[in-house]
Design a protein around this motif. Structure first.
Motif, PDB file in Angstrom:
ATOM      1  N   ALA A   1       0.850  -1.196   0.000  1.00  8.96           N
ATOM      2  CA  ALA A   1       0.000   0.000   0.000  1.00  8.96           C
ATOM      3  C   ALA A   1       0.880   1.238   0.000  1.00  8.96           C
ATOM      4  CB  ALA A   1      -0.925   0.003   1.220  1.00  8.96           C
ATOM      5  N   GLY A   2       0.671   2.090  -0.981  1.00  3.16           N
ATOM      6  CA  GLY A   2       1.421   3.335  -1.073  1.00  3.16           C
ATOM      7  C   GLY A   2       0.583   4.508  -0.637  1.00  3.16           C
ATOM      8  N   THR A   3       0.947   5.679  -1.118  1.00  2.34           N
ATOM      9  CA  THR A   3       0.267   6.903  -0.690  1.00  2.34           C
ATOM     10  C   THR A   3      -1.226   6.889  -0.994  1.00  2.34           C
ATOM     11  OG1 THR A   3       2.306   8.166  -1.041  1.00  2.34           O
ATOM     12  CG2 THR A   3       0.247   9.411  -0.923  1.00  2.34           C
ATOM     13  N   SER A   4      -1.592   6.451  -2.194  1.00  3.60           N
ATOM     14  CA  SER A   4      -3.005   6.500  -2.598  1.00  3.60           C
ATOM     15  C   SER A   4      -3.890   5.649  -1.706  1.00  3.60           C
ATOM     16  CB  SER A   4      -3.142   6.059  -4.055  1.00  3.60           C
ATOM     17  OG  SER A   4      -2.494   6.960  -4.921  1.00  3.60           O
ATOM     18  N   LEU A   5      -3.546   4.367  -1.537  1.00  2.00           N
ATOM     19  CA  LEU A   5      -4.385   3.490  -0.729  1.00  2.00           C
ATOM     20  C   LEU A   5      -4.310   3.846   0.751  1.00  2.00           C
ATOM     21  CD1 LEU A   5      -3.983  -0.050  -2.357  1.00  2.00           C
ATOM     22  CD2 LEU A   5      -5.846   1.597  -2.595  1.00  2.00           C
ATOM     23  N   ASN A   6      -3.161   4.287   1.212  1.00  2.00           N
ATOM     24  CA  ASN A   6      -3.049   4.711   2.606  1.00  2.00           C
ATOM     25  C   ASN A   6      -4.011   5.847   2.896  1.00  2.00           C
ATOM     26  OD1 ASN A   6      -1.068   3.442   4.483  1.00  2.00           O
ATOM     27  ND2 ASN A   6       0.295   3.702   2.742  1.00  2.00           N
ATOM     28  N   GLU A   7      -3.986   6.877   2.063  1.00  2.00           N
ATOM     29  CA  GLU A   7      -4.854   8.033   2.290  1.00  2.00           C
ATOM     30  C   GLU A   7      -6.325   7.652   2.163  1.00  2.00           C
ATOM     31  OE1 GLU A   7      -3.643  11.181  -0.276  1.00  2.00           O
ATOM     32  OE2 GLU A   7      -1.772  11.570   0.803  1.00  2.00           O
ATOM     33  N   LEU A   8      -6.651   6.821   1.155  1.00  2.00           N
ATOM     34  CA  LEU A   8      -8.038   6.417   0.952  1.00  2.00           C
ATOM     35  C   LEU A   8      -8.564   5.635   2.150  1.00  2.00           C
ATOM     36  CD1 LEU A   8     -10.599   5.924  -0.726  1.00  2.00           C
ATOM     37  CD2 LEU A   8      -9.439   3.941  -1.734  1.00  2.00           C
ATOM     38  N   PHE A   9      -7.801   4.654   2.615  1.00  2.00           N
ATOM     39  CA  PHE A   9      -8.290   3.813   3.707  1.00  2.00           C
ATOM     40  C   PHE A   9      -8.299   4.545   5.043  1.00  2.00           C
ATOM     41  CE2 PHE A   9      -8.331   0.543   0.656  1.00  2.00           C
ATOM     42  CZ  PHE A   9      -9.077  -0.509   1.175  1.00  2.00           C
ATOM     43  N   GLN A  10      -7.353   5.456   5.247  1.00  2.00           N
ATOM     44  CA  GLN A  10      -7.410   6.265   6.461  1.00  2.00           C
ATOM     45  C   GLN A  10      -8.683   7.112   6.462  1.00  2.00           C
ATOM     46  OE1 GLN A  10      -5.614   5.932   8.998  1.00  2.00           O
ATOM     47  NE2 GLN A  10      -3.632   5.111   8.389  1.00  2.00           N
ATOM     48  N   HIS A  11      -9.013   7.662   5.305  1.00  2.00           N
ATOM     49  CA  HIS A  11     -10.243   8.453   5.188  1.00  2.00           C
ATOM     50  C   HIS A  11     -11.460   7.556   5.423  1.00  2.00           C
ATOM     51  CE1 HIS A  11     -12.199  12.177   3.317  1.00  2.00           C
ATOM     52  NE2 HIS A  11     -13.201  11.392   3.680  1.00  2.00           N
TER      53      HIS A  11
ATOM     54  N   LEU B   1     -11.695   4.849   7.207  1.00  2.00           N
ATOM     55  CA  LEU B   1     -11.819   4.517   8.622  1.00  2.00           C
ATOM     56  C   LEU B   1     -12.417   5.689   9.407  1.00  2.00           C
ATOM     57  CD1 LEU B   1      -8.435   2.636   9.122  1.00  2.00           C
ATOM     58  CD2 LEU B   1     -10.735   1.638   9.243  1.00  2.00           C
ATOM     59  N   ARG B   2     -12.034   6.911   9.030  1.00  2.00           N
ATOM     60  CA  ARG B   2     -12.628   8.083   9.686  1.00  2.00           C
ATOM     61  C   ARG B   2     -14.116   8.175   9.390  1.00  2.00           C
ATOM     62  NH1 ARG B   2      -7.650  10.411   8.005  1.00  2.00           N
ATOM     63  NH2 ARG B   2      -8.634  11.406   6.193  1.00  2.00           N
ATOM     64  N   VAL B   3     -14.495   7.843   8.170  1.00  2.00           N
ATOM     65  CA  VAL B   3     -15.916   7.868   7.802  1.00  2.00           C
ATOM     66  C   VAL B   3     -16.684   6.839   8.630  1.00  2.00           C
ATOM     67  CG1 VAL B   3     -17.587   7.504   5.952  1.00  2.00           C
ATOM     68  CG2 VAL B   3     -15.448   8.700   5.470  1.00  2.00           C
ATOM     69  N   GLY B   4     -16.108   5.642   8.764  1.00  2.00           N
ATOM     70  CA  GLY B   4     -16.758   4.609   9.554  1.00  2.00           C
ATOM     71  C   GLY B   4     -16.943   5.024  11.003  1.00  2.00           C
ATOM     72  N   LYS B   5     -15.916   5.618  11.584  1.00  2.00           N
ATOM     73  CA  LYS B   5     -16.013   6.095  12.967  1.00  2.00           C
ATOM     74  C   LYS B   5     -17.084   7.176  13.089  1.00  2.00           C
ATOM     75  CE  LYS B   5     -11.176   5.212  14.185  1.00  2.00           C
ATOM     76  NZ  LYS B   5      -9.872   5.849  14.526  1.00  2.00           N
ATOM     77  N   ARG B   6     -17.108   8.078  12.106  1.00  2.00           N
ATOM     78  CA  ARG B   6     -18.104   9.148  12.157  1.00  2.00           C
ATOM     79  C   ARG B   6     -19.517   8.575  12.086  1.00  2.00           C
ATOM     80  NH1 ARG B   6     -19.409  13.673   7.449  1.00  2.00           N
ATOM     81  NH2 ARG B   6     -21.244  14.542   8.531  1.00  2.00           N
ATOM     82  N   ALA B   7     -19.714   7.579  11.229  1.00  2.00           N
ATOM     83  CA  ALA B   7     -21.042   6.989  11.078  1.00  2.00           C
ATOM     84  C   ALA B   7     -21.527   6.384  12.392  1.00  2.00           C
ATOM     85  CB  ALA B   7     -21.015   5.923   9.983  1.00  2.00           C
ATOM     86  N   HIS B   8     -20.634   5.706  13.102  1.00  2.00           N
ATOM     87  CA  HIS B   8     -21.031   5.082  14.367  1.00  2.00           C
ATOM     88  C   HIS B   8     -21.181   6.107  15.479  1.00  2.00           C
ATOM     89  CE1 HIS B   8     -20.931   0.827  13.247  1.00  2.00           C
ATOM     90  NE2 HIS B   8     -19.940   1.156  12.434  1.00  2.00           N
ATOM     91  N   ALA B   9     -20.402   7.203  15.407  1.00  2.00           N
ATOM     92  CA  ALA B   9     -20.472   8.224  16.460  1.00  2.00           C
ATOM     93  C   ALA B   9     -21.669   9.153  16.290  1.00  2.00           C
ATOM     94  CB  ALA B   9     -19.182   9.038  16.478  1.00  2.00           C
ATOM     95  N   ASP B  10     -22.014   9.462  15.038  1.00  2.00           N
ATOM     96  CA  ASP B  10     -23.020  10.495  14.781  1.00  2.00           C
ATOM     97  C   ASP B  10     -24.420   9.960  14.521  1.00  2.00           C
ATOM     98  OD1 ASP B  10     -20.857  12.116  15.003  1.00  2.00           O
ATOM     99  OD2 ASP B  10     -20.837  12.811  12.925  1.00  2.00           O
ATOM    100  N   THR B  11     -24.572   8.647  14.391  1.00  2.00           N
ATOM    101  CA  THR B  11     -25.893   8.076  14.095  1.00  2.00           C
ATOM    102  C   THR B  11     -26.168   6.901  15.031  1.00  2.00           C
ATOM    103  OG1 THR B  11     -25.238   6.350  12.507  1.00  2.00           O
ATOM    104  CG2 THR B  11     -25.429   8.604  11.665  1.00  2.00           C
ATOM    105  N   ASP B  12     -27.352   6.339  14.907  1.00  2.00           N
ATOM    106  CA  ASP B  12     -27.725   5.154  15.687  1.00  2.00           C
ATOM    107  C   ASP B  12     -27.562   3.884  14.858  1.00  2.00           C
ATOM    108  OD1 ASP B  12     -28.407   6.564  17.993  1.00  2.00           O
ATOM    109  OD2 ASP B  12     -30.432   6.971  17.257  1.00  2.00           O
ATOM    110  N   ILE B  13     -26.605   3.896  13.927  1.00  2.00           N
ATOM    111  CA  ILE B  13     -26.434   2.729  13.056  1.00  2.00           C
ATOM    112  C   ILE B  13     -26.091   1.474  13.866  1.00  2.00           C
ATOM    113  CG2 ILE B  13     -23.975   3.122  12.625  1.00  2.00           C
ATOM    114  CD1 ILE B  13     -26.606   1.872  10.081  1.00  2.00           C
ATOM    115  N   ASP B  14     -25.445   1.639  15.026  1.00  2.00           N
ATOM    116  CA  ASP B  14     -25.123   0.484  15.870  1.00  2.00           C
ATOM    117  C   ASP B  14     -26.373  -0.292  16.256  1.00  2.00           C
ATOM    118  OD1 ASP B  14     -22.397   0.963  15.874  1.00  2.00           O
ATOM    119  OD2 ASP B  14     -22.510   2.286  17.604  1.00  2.00           O
ATOM    120  N   ARG B  15     -27.491   0.426  16.374  1.00  2.00           N
ATOM    121  CA  ARG B  15     -28.744  -0.228  16.769  1.00  2.00           C
ATOM    122  C   ARG B  15     -29.475  -0.836  15.585  1.00  2.00           C
ATOM    123  NH1 ARG B  15     -31.233   4.440  20.813  1.00  2.00           N
ATOM    124  NH2 ARG B  15     -29.386   4.624  22.181  1.00  2.00           N
TER     125      ARG B  15
END
Length: 453
Positions: free
Chosen positions: A134-144, A146-160
């Motif tokens: 994994a180089g710069t492109s995939l690193n940046e994409l997957f880091q982003h 993971l942030r989206v996934g965290k935001r989805a669980h933090a900002d919504t009730d998707i866990d339920r």
């Protein structure tokens, strides 16, 4: 280069086929390197879970990339291409980004909203980083992502919107053996899924939790976290004879729990039945145990057949799922705009670098003609010329970045390259140049210049 995804999941293939394709350990590392070494591939990452096997790659040719990745999945699984191909899906560029963000948010999981996928994607990224695929492109994409996934669980009730596979499995278990509270539970394995299983059992009030694993030290560590007991894998037959509920999560490619072992364990039992939850791919439990009296087996395949596939857990949670979809749409737009704007940066730097070269040449020529200028006057003339050039270039360079963020915006960068005869790929144009200076600095009488991404 462009992002390409080729894979299959519970949505496109039966679990029995997924079981044959899933890779782990050395096989996963080999697949990673084989993809990376393919022609037209510059970066590679593989997400392999019980629900999906997907190859993410940065490629310079779409059709060649699809062919190479499909052939590698076929070769590694031993499944002929004409059989495997019917279940493969392909996502490219914008759709590939959206697919990844959907995955990390749990929208594409067998049980919608489950959070374990975040850890699995993080592990896939870490492996690709460690293996150097994994180089710069995939690193940046997957880091982003993971942030989206965290935001989805933090900002919504998707866990339920849906419990994890473990939670769903325990719900099914309670329909057979009654409440988990007070029951004797056996967890086979000590990995991340086993840890989740043990924690879920503990919260449900299981009377005793036993961890069996090949590496006893790992079993001990996991057992300590839930106040349980660790045993050797060789002790499995004896523990089966005492357990009410078994969750197996090894996925080693061999049957960890055989029909013969279960039959022996049930022979002398006088109490209730045994519920086996097999969450591994490949399967840990021999499906033949289903014919043994008082034994119930639920695995990923039976979950899929029972309707725990696409959309499971949606009922009553449409609002949460809709909120996550809105987050994904917003984040996809932001990511793509950022990527498009970034692609014009080398051209902007090349333009600034060329302008700086012209300024230095002309200042040098002027000074050779006016040797009598003192230091103060030389500095003032130099600053004035540089300020004029900065002001002239400021608006077009800021504007081209804004325009480049829109779909098709790369044409504006092409226009700049043509008009000013730029070569942003040339090392002299993009290296050895201070990026901040090359993109413009705030100067007297000028606006703040937009920095890079």
């Amino acid at each position: 280069m462009s992002l390409l995804v080729v894979g299959l999941s519970h949505r496109s293939a039966p679990v029995a086929l997924l079981e044959r394709v899933t890779v782990s350990g050395d096989a996963l590392e080999k697949l990673l390197h084989d993809v990376r070494q393919s022609d037209h591939v510059s970066e590679a990452l593989v997400v392999s879970t019980c629900n999906r096997v997907e190859i993410f790659a940065d490629v310079d040719r779409f059709h060649a990339g699809v062919t190479a990745m499909s052939d590698l999945l076929s070769a590694h699984s031993g499944i002929p291409q004409d059989e495997l191909g019917r279940h493969l899906y392909v996502h490219y560029e914008d759709r590939a980004v959206q697919h990844l963000f959907n995955v990390t948010c749990g929208l594409d999981s067998m049980v919608v909203g489950e959070g374990q996928i975040l850890g699995q994607v993080r592990s896939a990224l870490r492996l690709a980083q460690n293996q150097g695929t994994a180089g710069t492109s995939l690193n940046e994409l997957f880091q982003h992502a993971l942030r989206v996934g965290k935001r989805a669980h933090a900002d919504t009730d998707i866990d339920r919107a849906g419990a994890s596979l473990v939670g769903v499995g325990l719900t099914l278990a309670e329909q057979v053996i009654g409440p988990v509270a007070g029951k004797r539970a056996l967890v086979v394995g000590a990995g991340s899924m086993s840890a989740l299983s043990a924690a879920t059992l503990s919260r449900a009030g299981a009377g005793e939790i036993v961890i069996a694993n090949r590496t006893h030290a790992r079993a001990v560590r996991l057992a300590e976290t839930v106040g349980g007991r660790a045993v050797e894998l060789a002790d499995l037959p004896a523990e089966l004879a005492k357990a009410d509920l078994v969750i197996s999560c090894v996925g080693a490619g061999t049957r960890v729990i055989t029909a013969e072992t279960v039959a022996d364990a049930m022979r002398d039992r006088e109490d209730g039945g045994l519920f086996l939850l097999d969450l591994a791919l490949p399967h840990d439990v021999d499906p033949a145990v289903r014919v043994i009296p008082k034994v119930t087996l639920v695995d990923l395949e039976s979950m899929q057949q029972a309707g725990l596939g696409a959309g499971a857990g949606d009922g009553g949670h449409a609002e949460a799922i809709g909120a996550v979809k809105a987050i994904v749409a917003e984040e996809v737009t932001a990511y793509l705009e950022s990527e498009r704007a970034a692609k014009v940066t080398p051209t902007v730097i090349a333009l600034r670098s060329k302008a700086a070269g012209v300024v230095e040449a002309e200042i040098g020529r002027l000074m050779s003609r006016l040797p009598g200028l003192d230091t103060r006057m030389r500095d003032e003339v130099t600053q004035t010329v540089r300020r004029v050039v900065d002001k002239l270039l400021h608006e077009p360079t800021v504007r081209v970045k804004q325009l480049a963020a829109a779909p098709g915006g790369d044409h504006y960068a092409e226009a700049l390259r043509e008009l000013f005869d730029l070569d942003p790929k040339a090392p002299a144009a993009v290296s050895g140049v201070d990026v901040t200076a090359a993109e413009g600095t705030q100067d007297e009488g000028t606006e703040d210049t937009e920095a890079g991404r």
